[in-house]
Scaffold this motif. Sequence first.
Motif, PDB file in Angstrom:
ATOM      1  N   PRO A  36      12.347  12.331  79.974  1.00  0.00           N
ATOM      2  CA  PRO A  36      11.086  13.360  79.951  1.00  0.00           C
ATOM      3  C   PRO A  36      10.762  13.939  81.248  1.00  0.00           C
ATOM      4  O   PRO A  36      10.330  15.115  81.471  1.00  0.00           O
ATOM      5  N   SER A  37      10.720  13.153  82.159  1.00  0.00           N
ATOM      6  CA  SER A  37      10.094  13.790  83.552  1.00  0.00           C
ATOM      7  C   SER A  37      11.228  14.655  84.022  1.00  0.00           C
ATOM      8  O   SER A  37      10.872  15.693  84.822  1.00  0.00           O
ATOM      9  N   LEU A  83      12.662  20.054  85.526  1.00  0.00           N
ATOM     10  CA  LEU A  83      13.417  21.435  85.599  1.00  0.00           C
ATOM     11  C   LEU A  83      12.549  22.747  84.655  1.00  0.00           C
ATOM     12  O   LEU A  83      12.668  23.532  85.295  1.00  0.00           O
ATOM     13  N   ALA A  84      11.944  22.501  83.889  1.00  0.00           N
ATOM     14  CA  ALA A  84      11.059  23.373  83.202  1.00  0.00           C
ATOM     15  C   ALA A  84      10.155  23.933  84.138  1.00  0.00           C
ATOM     16  O   ALA A  84       9.700  25.167  84.156  1.00  0.00           O
ATOM     17  N   GLN A  85       9.438  23.094  84.975  1.00  0.00           N
ATOM     18  CA  GLN A  85       8.542  23.514  86.010  1.00  0.00           C
ATOM     19  C   GLN A  85       9.167  24.535  86.934  1.00  0.00           C
ATOM     20  O   GLN A  85       8.729  25.632  87.602  1.00  0.00           O
ATOM     21  N   SER A 122      12.705  26.897  83.467  1.00  0.00           N
ATOM     22  CA  SER A 122      11.939  27.238  82.039  1.00  0.00           C
ATOM     23  C   SER A 122      12.588  26.007  81.250  1.00  0.00           C
ATOM     24  O   SER A 122      13.310  25.450  81.492  1.00  0.00           O
ATOM     25  N   LEU A 123      11.870  25.775  80.105  1.00  0.00           N
ATOM     26  CA  LEU A 123      11.808  24.894  78.952  1.00  0.00           C
ATOM     27  C   LEU A 123      13.301  25.308  78.678  1.00  0.00           C
ATOM     28  O   LEU A 123      13.985  24.186  78.166  1.00  0.00           O
ATOM     29  N   VAL A 124      13.702  26.410  78.325  1.00  0.00           N
ATOM     30  CA  VAL A 124      15.069  26.907  77.787  1.00  0.00           C
ATOM     31  C   VAL A 124      16.198  26.338  78.798  1.00  0.00           C
ATOM     32  O   VAL A 124      17.040  25.595  78.203  1.00  0.00           O
ATOM     33  N   VAL A 125      15.937  26.481  80.057  1.00  0.00           N
ATOM     34  CA  VAL A 125      16.973  26.094  80.889  1.00  0.00           C
ATOM     35  C   VAL A 125      17.210  24.430  80.634  1.00  0.00           C
ATOM     36  O   VAL A 125      18.129  23.888  80.996  1.00  0.00           O
TER      37      VAL A 125
END
Length: 403
Positions: A348-349, A354-356, A359-362
């Motif tokens: 989860p972290s 990585l999203a931060q 992006s969440l897509v990546v």
Amino acid sequence: MSEVVYEQRVVRRARYAVAAVFTVHGAVTGSFATRVPWIQDHAGVSAGQLGLALAFPALGASVAMPLAGWFSHRFGARTALRGLLALWTLSLVLPALAPNLATLCLALFVYGATAGMSDVAMNALGVEVENRLGRSIMSGLHGMWSAGALIGSAAGTLAAHLGADARLHHALAAGVLTVVGAVACSWVLDLQPAEDEEPPPRFALPPRSTLLIGAVGFCAVFAEGASLDWSAVYLEDELGSSAALAAACTTGFTFTMAVARIAGDKVVDRFGAVRTVRWGGVLAALGGLLIVLAGHPAVAMTGFALMGLGIAVVVPLCFAAAGRSGPNPSQAIAGVATITYTSGLIAPSAIGGLAQATSLVVSFVLVTVLSSGLAVFAGVLRAGDRDRPKVSRPDAAVPGPRP
């Protein structure tokens, strides 16, 4: 009654008993999860502090799981499971009693430690029953765990709706589950170590034989953790769906996993562990591609459903392969469980970090790549199948009074 018929009857009874143990174990988790908001309010912790506290169950499990093999060797498999399961069910009362962050972290550490040790003990016995039956049952056992979690969640939801104090709710649940677990443990296989068998170390790194098996489990649990914690966020933030539809996506993912686990044993018996995991990896990777390329919530929801379907049976099969990979099933299963728990802890972290940064897509590109690893490395599960016994072991003790 002939010896063979009696043995067959005992093993069938042990199968139902260990299934009941899995259900009890899952029910504790479901009971706890539904009352986390009450526990947060009672302890007076912020969302960030709660996130820190919720890392302690995985830490406790990772530290304590290697002890399960020592307990089984010292006291016998049935007695060890009875004691460890009772510690786990009774530990349910601890988090709701915590008045602050420090005590909550300590309570959750104990909660996780007892969860991990009982998890290893029951999976080791599940592998033994599977070996004696000569057919797959581990996927179905983990499906029973999911069913138990749903039962515990339903009861917890009702208690929360009625405004019940979580201390009272968890005390009652712990009492009932402890009794049910003790009764079920009376009929599991009572395996005893050979007189000349060396006890496993109390603390040890995962055996080398389990590292590759654990790596396969790591990929599956990473995808599971990412999907459970981030699927709803993905639909809301990336695709602009409603909160209700986003929640339904998470529910759909959980449902496909539960159904696949319950039905998975027949698939494994038909195609074998390697082909099942390999094609599961293909389904999970396809689901990941749909998630990453989705332009509509329905496409992403289909992707998450395929992800759940593809990874559902991987961890049970990893435990089964680990239990057949060396002379000490509990130690091998503890090694795989440690690796998979670590994956569940960091997933989860890692997705959030990585999203931060991107992006969440990546982030879900990474999940897709790891899911495809299941198809590539599924062959490591073949090692455990070579020596899988197809008949009962005559030298192991059996449960219950003999007629």
